[in-house]
Motif scaffolding. Structure first.
Motif, short mmCIF file in Angstrom:
data_model
loop_
_atom_site.label_atom_id
_atom_site.label_comp_id
_atom_site.label_asym_id
_atom_site.label_seq_id
_atom_site.Cartn_x
_atom_site.Cartn_y
_atom_site.Cartn_z
N VAL A 230 0.83 -1.20 0.00
CA VAL A 230 0.00 0.00 0.00
C VAL A 230 0.87 1.25 0.00
CG1 VAL A 230 -1.66 1.36 1.35
CG2 VAL A 230 -2.01 -1.10 1.04
N LEU A 231 1.92 1.26 0.82
CA LEU A 231 2.83 2.40 0.82
C LEU A 231 3.44 2.61 -0.57
CD1 LEU A 231 4.43 4.68 2.12
CD2 LEU A 231 6.09 2.95 2.92
N GLY A 232 3.81 1.51 -1.22
CA GLY A 232 4.34 1.61 -2.57
C GLY A 232 3.34 2.22 -3.54
N LEU A 233 2.07 1.84 -3.41
CA LEU A 233 1.04 2.40 -4.29
C LEU A 233 0.83 3.89 -4.02
CD1 LEU A 233 -1.52 -0.54 -4.14
CD2 LEU A 233 -0.05 0.07 -6.07
N VAL A 234 0.83 4.27 -2.74
CA VAL A 234 0.69 5.69 -2.40
C VAL A 234 1.82 6.49 -3.04
CG1 VAL A 234 0.85 7.34 -0.49
CG2 VAL A 234 -0.61 5.31 -0.27
#
Length: 306
Positions: free
Chosen positions: A86-90
Motif C-alpha cells: 500500500v505504501l508503494g502504491l501511495v
C-alpha cells in the motif's frame, strides 16, 4: 510433520467429495476455492477447516457457518507485506512513477513537481490486522490516518480515531487516499459505490487490497471516467482474473495488479508453517490460532473491532 502422524490426502476441487469422506481436517490451500460447498455433504467427520489466506468468504457458505466445524485462517502472514504494498502504491501515485516510466520509454526529458505524502490524510476502511499494519506503516512516513470499522474508538493505538461504518461517507471528503482493507461481509459488500465516490475529493485515490466485491465496479469505472475521483490502485476484483474486456486495464490513473499485494518470496512456506503449528495445537487439544467468528466472517480481536 503432518504426514508422520496422519493420513494425508492431496486432492482437487473435483475429487474433494470423494476425499473428504472420513476426513477430520481440511486444509484449503487455494483460498479462492469454492469447491468445499459442493463437497459439503461428504464431510461426515470434519472438525476443522483451515484456509491459506486471510479472507474466508469463499468457504463461509451457510452450511459451514451453521455447523460445529471450526474455521481458521492465516492471519499473521500477509499484514506486513500488504502494508508495504500500500505504501508503494501511495508513493507511485504521489511521485508519478507511471509518468516517469512512460517518459523514459519515450526518451523524453520531462521535469515536473510531485506531491508530498507527509501530512496527507488517509481513511482506512477495515481496522483488523491488515488495516492496522497499513495504518502503522503510513503513519511512519507522516501520513494522517483514521479508521472506519465496526466499533467506534476515540483513542486507538494505531488509528488515533476509529469511526463506525455508518460514518464512511462523512469522512471521505477529508481523505487524500482511501484504502479498502475490510473483510467481505454482508455489511461491507459494495461499500464503495456511486454515493461514496461522490463524497470523495476529486483529487483522491482509492486503493483496494481487501476484496473485489467491496467495490461496485461499474460505479468505480464511471467515477474514474467522469473525474469524480483522480485514480485507483486495485489488487482485487469482483471477477478474477480481471477480464481482458474490462475498461480498468486501460484507464488513465488506474493501477491493476493480480491479487498479489500480500504475496512475497517465502510466503508459501510461511503459510505451510502456520498450518503445521496449528495442527500441533489441534493434536494436543490446545486452542487453535486464528479462529474465525463465522457470524462476523473474520477473526475478531479485542483491539480491532472489524
Amino acid at each position: 510433520m503432518v504426514e508422520s502422524g496422519a493420513e494425508v490426502r492431496y486432492t482437487t476441487a473435483e475429487r474433494l467429495p470423494e476425499d473428504l469422506r472420513g476426513a477430520d481436517a481440511l486444509f484449503v490451500w487455494d483460498f479462492r476455492c469454492t469447491g468445499v460447498e459442493a463437497a459439503w455433504l461428504a464431510a461426515d467427520a470434519l472438525q476443522w477447516v483451515h484456509v491459506a489466506g486471510a479472507g474466508v468468504d469463499a468457504v463461509l457458505f451457510p452450511a459451514l457457518r451453521d455447523s460445529d466445524v471450526v474455521l481458521t485462517n492465516s492471519r499473521g502472514v500477509f499484514e506486513g507485506p500488504i502494508a508495504e504494498y500500500v505504501l508503494g502504491l501511495v508513493l507511485t501515485f504521489a511521485k508519478d512513477f507511471a509518468g516517469t516510466f512512460a517518459a523514459q520509454r519515450e526518451r523524453r526529458w520531462q521535469h515536473r513537481e510531485t506531491e508530498r505524502i507527509d501530512g496527507s490524510a488517509v481513511v482506512i476502511a477495515g481496522t483488523g490486522p491488515i488495516g492496522r499494519a497499513v495504518a502503522r506503516t503510513l503513519r511512519s512516513v507522516g501520513m494522517r490516518v483514521e479508521g472506519i470499522g465496526r466499533t467506534r474508538r476515540d483513542h486507538d493505538p494505531d488509528f488515533g480515531v476509529v469511526r463506525g461504518f455508518d460514518q464512511l461517507t462523512r469522512r471521505l471528503p477529508h481523505a487524500d487516499f482511501v484504502v479498502a482493507a475490510s473483510p467481505l461481509t454482508e455489511r461491507t459488500e459494495g461499500m464503495f459505490n456511486a454515493s461514496t465516490f461522490a463524497a470523495m475529493k476529486p483529487s483522491a485515490r482509492l486503493i483496494n487490497v481487501g476484496r473485489g466485491a467491496l467495490v461496485v465496479t461499474e460505479d468505480l469505472v464511471a467515477a474514474l471516467r467522469d473525474g469524480v475521483i483522480a485514480g485507483a490502485a486495485l489488487d482485487v476484483f469482483d471477477t478474477e482474473p480481471l477480464p481482458t474486456s474490462s475498461p480498468l486495464w486501460t484507464m488513465p490513473a488506474v493501477l491493476v495488479s493480480p491479487h498479489m499485494s500480500g504475496d512475497f518470496v517465502g510466503s508459501l512456506p510461511a503459510l505451510a508453517e502456520l498450518f503445521v503449528d496449528n495442527y500441533r495445537c489441534w493434536l494436543s487439544g490446545n486452542p487453535l490460532r486464528n479462529v474465525v467468528d463465522k457470524r462476523l466472517g473474520y477473526v475478531p480481536t479485542r483491539a480491532s473491532g472489524g
